[in-house]
Enzyme design. Sequence first.
Site, PDB file in Angstrom:
ATOM      1  N   CYS A   2     -16.887 108.091  17.556  1.00  0.00           N
ATOM      2  CA  CYS A   2     -17.126 106.810  16.904  1.00  0.00           C
ATOM      3  C   CYS A   2     -15.880 105.926  16.915  1.00  0.00           C
ATOM      4  O   CYS A   2     -14.754 106.423  16.890  1.00  0.00           O
ATOM      5  CB  CYS A   2     -17.543 107.020  15.455  1.00  0.00           C
ATOM      6  SG  CYS A   2     -18.939 108.121  15.277  1.00  0.00           S
ATOM      7  N   ARG A  27     -14.307 105.666  24.076  1.00  0.00           N
ATOM      8  CA  ARG A  27     -14.334 106.849  23.217  1.00  0.00           C
ATOM      9  C   ARG A  27     -15.665 107.590  23.307  1.00  0.00           C
ATOM     10  O   ARG A  27     -15.750 108.743  22.903  1.00  0.00           O
ATOM     11  CB  ARG A  27     -14.095 106.431  21.748  1.00  0.00           C
ATOM     12  CG  ARG A  27     -12.717 105.868  21.511  1.00  0.00           C
ATOM     13  CD  ARG A  27     -12.642 105.195  20.161  1.00  0.00           C
ATOM     14  NE  ARG A  27     -12.680 106.136  19.066  1.00  0.00           N
ATOM     15  CZ  ARG A  27     -11.619 106.551  18.383  1.00  0.00           C
ATOM     16  NH1 ARG A  27     -10.430 106.114  18.717  1.00  0.00           N
ATOM     17  NH2 ARG A  27     -11.739 107.399  17.395  1.00  0.00           N
ATOM     18  N   TRP A  73     -21.309 107.703  17.641  1.00  0.00           N
ATOM     19  CA  TRP A  73     -21.640 108.863  18.477  1.00  0.00           C
ATOM     20  C   TRP A  73     -22.385 109.807  17.543  1.00  0.00           C
ATOM     21  O   TRP A  73     -21.805 110.335  16.594  1.00  0.00           O
ATOM     22  CB  TRP A  73     -20.352 109.491  19.002  1.00  0.00           C
ATOM     23  CG  TRP A  73     -20.525 110.534  20.058  1.00  0.00           C
ATOM     24  CD1 TRP A  73     -20.594 110.331  21.411  1.00  0.00           C
ATOM     25  CD2 TRP A  73     -20.611 111.955  19.867  1.00  0.00           C
ATOM     26  NE1 TRP A  73     -20.731 111.530  22.059  1.00  0.00           N
ATOM     27  CE2 TRP A  73     -20.750 112.551  21.154  1.00  0.00           C
ATOM     28  CE3 TRP A  73     -20.603 112.788  18.744  1.00  0.00           C
ATOM     29  CZ2 TRP A  73     -20.859 113.921  21.338  1.00  0.00           C
ATOM     30  CZ3 TRP A  73     -20.723 114.157  18.929  1.00  0.00           C
ATOM     31  CH2 TRP A  73     -20.839 114.706  20.220  1.00  0.00           C
ATOM     32  N   ASN A  99     -16.203 106.819  10.399  1.00  0.00           N
ATOM     33  CA  ASN A  99     -15.982 107.867  11.405  1.00  0.00           C
ATOM     34  C   ASN A  99     -15.750 109.170  10.650  1.00  0.00           C
ATOM     35  O   ASN A  99     -15.077 109.170   9.618  1.00  0.00           O
ATOM     36  CB  ASN A  99     -14.724 107.590  12.239  1.00  0.00           C
ATOM     37  CG  ASN A  99     -14.921 106.459  13.220  1.00  0.00           C
ATOM     38  OD1 ASN A  99     -15.988 105.876  13.285  1.00  0.00           O
ATOM     39  ND2 ASN A  99     -13.884 106.160  13.979  1.00  0.00           N
ATOM     40  N   GLY A 100     -16.245 110.267  11.186  1.00  0.00           N
ATOM     41  CA  GLY A 100     -16.019 111.556  10.524  1.00  0.00           C
ATOM     42  C   GLY A 100     -17.332 112.113   9.991  1.00  0.00           C
ATOM     43  O   GLY A 100     -18.418 111.625  10.342  1.00  0.00           O
ATOM     44  N   GLU A 485      -9.685 123.486  36.041  1.00  0.00           N
ATOM     45  CA  GLU A 485      -9.617 122.051  35.776  1.00  0.00           C
ATOM     46  C   GLU A 485     -10.374 121.267  36.857  1.00  0.00           C
ATOM     47  O   GLU A 485     -11.082 120.299  36.551  1.00  0.00           O
ATOM     48  CB  GLU A 485      -8.142 121.627  35.677  1.00  0.00           C
ATOM     49  CG  GLU A 485      -7.864 120.156  35.484  1.00  0.00           C
ATOM     50  CD  GLU A 485      -8.512 119.536  34.253  1.00  0.00           C
ATOM     51  OE1 GLU A 485      -9.054 120.257  33.404  1.00  0.00           O
ATOM     52  OE2 GLU A 485      -8.502 118.298  34.169  1.00  0.00           O
ATOM     53  N   LYS A 489     -13.539 118.840  36.079  1.00  0.00           N
ATOM     54  CA  LYS A 489     -13.594 117.421  36.478  1.00  0.00           C
ATOM     55  C   LYS A 489     -14.896 117.126  37.199  1.00  0.00           C
ATOM     56  O   LYS A 489     -15.561 116.143  36.928  1.00  0.00           O
ATOM     57  CB  LYS A 489     -12.432 117.048  37.416  1.00  0.00           C
ATOM     58  CG  LYS A 489     -11.058 116.907  36.836  1.00  0.00           C
ATOM     59  CD  LYS A 489     -10.872 115.800  35.839  1.00  0.00           C
ATOM     60  CE  LYS A 489     -11.294 116.208  34.457  1.00  0.00           C
ATOM     61  NZ  LYS A 489     -10.320 116.639  33.513  1.00  0.00           N
ATOM     62  N   GLU A 492     -18.076 117.430  34.750  1.00  0.00           N
ATOM     63  CA  GLU A 492     -18.236 116.470  33.654  1.00  0.00           C
ATOM     64  C   GLU A 492     -18.552 115.053  34.129  1.00  0.00           C
ATOM     65  O   GLU A 492     -19.206 114.304  33.406  1.00  0.00           O
ATOM     66  CB  GLU A 492     -17.031 116.480  32.705  1.00  0.00           C
ATOM     67  CG  GLU A 492     -15.756 115.944  33.291  1.00  0.00           C
ATOM     68  CD  GLU A 492     -14.582 116.027  32.331  1.00  0.00           C
ATOM     69  OE1 GLU A 492     -14.799 116.022  31.113  1.00  0.00           O
ATOM     70  OE2 GLU A 492     -13.442 116.093  32.811  1.00  0.00           O
ATOM     71  N   HIS A 508     -16.283 140.273  42.083  1.00  0.00           N
ATOM     72  CA  HIS A 508     -16.923 140.961  40.954  1.00  0.00           C
ATOM     73  C   HIS A 508     -18.152 140.210  40.462  1.00  0.00           C
ATOM     74  O   HIS A 508     -18.604 140.417  39.340  1.00  0.00           O
ATOM     75  CB  HIS A 508     -15.917 141.155  39.819  1.00  0.00           C
ATOM     76  CG  HIS A 508     -14.741 142.001  40.231  1.00  0.00           C
ATOM     77  ND1 HIS A 508     -14.841 143.351  40.450  1.00  0.00           N
ATOM     78  CD2 HIS A 508     -13.458 141.665  40.512  1.00  0.00           C
ATOM     79  CE1 HIS A 508     -13.655 143.823  40.826  1.00  0.00           C
ATOM     80  NE2 HIS A 508     -12.807 142.814  40.869  1.00  0.00           N
ATOM     81  N   LYS A 607     -14.391 110.580  24.153  1.00  0.00           N
ATOM     82  CA  LYS A 607     -12.974 110.708  24.509  1.00  0.00           C
ATOM     83  C   LYS A 607     -12.207 111.512  23.480  1.00  0.00           C
ATOM     84  O   LYS A 607     -11.365 112.324  23.830  1.00  0.00           O
ATOM     85  CB  LYS A 607     -12.360 109.313  24.676  1.00  0.00           C
ATOM     86  CG  LYS A 607     -10.918 109.327  25.182  1.00  0.00           C
ATOM     87  CD  LYS A 607     -10.830 109.895  26.577  1.00  0.00           C
ATOM     88  CE  LYS A 607      -9.410 110.107  27.046  1.00  0.00           C
ATOM     89  NZ  LYS A 607      -9.353 111.012  28.199  1.00  0.00           N
TER      90      LYS A 607
HETATM   91  C1  F6R Z   1     -12.004 116.731  29.970  1.00  0.00           C
HETATM   92  C2  F6R Z   1     -11.503 116.281  28.696  1.00  0.00           C
HETATM   93  C3  F6R Z   1     -11.731 117.138  27.513  1.00  0.00           C
HETATM   94  C4  F6R Z   1     -10.511 117.090  26.583  1.00  0.00           C
HETATM   95  C5  F6R Z   1     -10.805 117.865  25.287  1.00  0.00           C
HETATM   96  C6  F6R Z   1      -9.601 117.922  24.389  1.00  0.00           C
HETATM   97  O1  F6R Z   1     -11.693 115.835  30.986  1.00  0.00           O
HETATM   98  O2  F6R Z   1     -10.939 115.246  28.595  1.00  0.00           O
HETATM   99  O3  F6R Z   1     -12.041 118.436  27.876  1.00  0.00           O
HETATM  100  O4  F6R Z   1      -9.422 117.643  27.243  1.00  0.00           O
HETATM  101  O5  F6R Z   1     -11.861 117.247  24.608  1.00  0.00           O
HETATM  102  O6  F6R Z   1      -9.182 116.650  24.037  1.00  0.00           O
HETATM  103  P1  F6R Z   1      -7.729 116.379  23.491  1.00  0.00           P
HETATM  104  O7  F6R Z   1      -6.771 116.674  24.586  1.00  0.00           O
HETATM  105  O8  F6R Z   1      -7.742 114.930  23.112  1.00  0.00           O
HETATM  106  O9  F6R Z   1      -7.531 117.291  22.324  1.00  0.00           O
END
Ligand code: F6R
Length: 612
Positions: A2, A27, A73, A99-100, A485, A489, A492, A508, A607
């Site tokens: 949010c 976000r 959100w 928010n929260g 990673e 990428k 997602e 395995h 985000k």
């Molecule tokens: C993936 C991504 C998420 C964040 C995760 C942690 O591309 O961005 O997996 O890495 O939500 O977020 P932070 O680093 O803000 O704690």
Amino acid sequence: MCGIVGYIGSRNAYPILIKGLKRLEYRGYDSAGIALQNGSVNVYKKQGKVTELEEHMMGMDLSGTMGIGHTRWATHGEPSDLNAHPHVSNNGDFTIIHNGIIENYTVLRTSLIEQGYKFKSETDTEVLANLIEYIYRSQKVSAEDAVHLALSKVVGAYGLVILCNQENDKIIAARKSSPLVIGLGENEYFLASDATPIIEYTDRVIYLDNDDVAVIKRDELILKSTKRNDALKPRIQTLDLGISEIEKNGYDHFMLKEIFEQPRSIRDTFRGRLNLEKNEIKLGGLYNVHDKLIHAKRIIILACGTSWHAGLVGEYLFEDLARVQVEVDYASEFRYRNPLISEEDIVIAISQSGETADTLAAIQLAKEKGATVLGICNVVGSSISRETHAGVYTHAGPEIGVASTKAFTAQVTVLTMMAMIIARSRGLVGNERFAGLLNELEDIPEKIDKILQQNDKLKEIASIYKNVNNALYLGRGVSYPVALEGALKLKEISYIHAEGYPAAEMKHGPIALIDENMPVVVIATKDSSYEKIVSNVQEVKARNGIVIAVVTEGDDTIEKMADHVIEIPATDPVLVSLLSSVPLQLIAYHIAVMRECNVDQPRNLAKSVTVE
Ligand code: F6R
């Protein structure tokens, strides 16, 4: 997740609010709303994008020099017009955005229903709006006191902005575990959940602390705490953020911009910290904990998602260079186990946003158990940077694309510098090796530039595999987290199922998946396990698999076996993840674009994940 924006002053609030909501889109959200105070409060809200709200508001009364806006959100209740914020109390006294999560909202809701209150939405926020109104009316107190009293009954997290219909010269804002920042202008104030909507108006800001409540009039700001009654002295800070950093600057997407920014962002991460002449690294944020750090028996790294992958790279670095025992845990798992932590442990929490709820809760637990907790955060002034005993900012600049790219490489850069400092202080790395690593680290941005020049080739590879349903990513040692990673990428942003695996584990289980349709991305750079990874490539090829290999420049062994090779410049094996992660980011990006996915705001993602 949010987002919050607010304005009080003499300008028309609507353009500021709508622009602010657009700035907050990164976000992640599913609905948006605005309330404008102009004698009375007009509320407009819509499920969907901010542009849909904008269209909905066309031709409406948009006047008012004070107002609030929100991107939601969904947590309590599905995305819908009704559940969108702002929420208005039954008699219209209070209009709030939040928010929260209010954890005890069911109990509060039931007791308000007993008092005759009715609810239009399923949200915890509407409960809060009505609770404030109930106290305001039944106890005949001021709006500010009603907010204080209501918050004393609330369990949970909130970043809260409130309009009161009867006291329409003020905005009330409150914070607990969900960030709020107030921008200071000339007889005007801007509010937001992060600085991005504020930066174009002012660089003077106040970050609210936990339990702060601010009463903001056009010419006055009074700050109090829910814990004490006397006014607090606000700490005004200067934002170190430029408007160009939060715009696309000609790139099609923020993600692409942020991938291409990495030479710059990594330089910013080590600016003023690396000193080649003196052959030293200084991390000012760690001075106070230096002794504890170098004598640590164990380091526990806590993070989520991409930051957790950076933590896994950190494990290799700390163990290899500094010979410290390291455990890397998902913050969400750590907090619900009964983890063994002692006062001698160092906990490092890694978070781009500095707001991730699980990471924050894990920090709290580690602190309660007596550990020294350090933070590696990108967002200055974020909750995690405040909650930790010491820490290092990554200084990568704002990351707007939901998929983390430059934050990952910046986190790895910080972890590398930390590992080098500990290694040297423990006498495990001599001057010569230290200088060698320092020089290699300095050269990383230039080497990334070289990788970025292969963008067209990476796009071509992406075009061949854009329609696959599955992909496997393999790596060994420090390249294993890079494989994780790379797979994250891809999945997602393109919604292709992808898995990262330690290369040796392939036989395995995952080897059963290999056929002529599924690409296997192998990180096969020159290091001590190179021969082993060559064997893994052969194993894939022997089963008619497709291999896309990331190799060290000049490798002609893998070139003969793989379907595609992507060359990256040679570097010290300790630093290779900073290079090998970059082509994987670009491949994921191009595939997602070709599949017409919303690259910067992938479905369902946010985000900063401020709920557990
Ligand atoms: C993936 C991504 C998420 C964040 C995760 C942690 O591309 O961005 O997996 O890495 O939500 O977020 P932070 O680093 O803000 O704690």
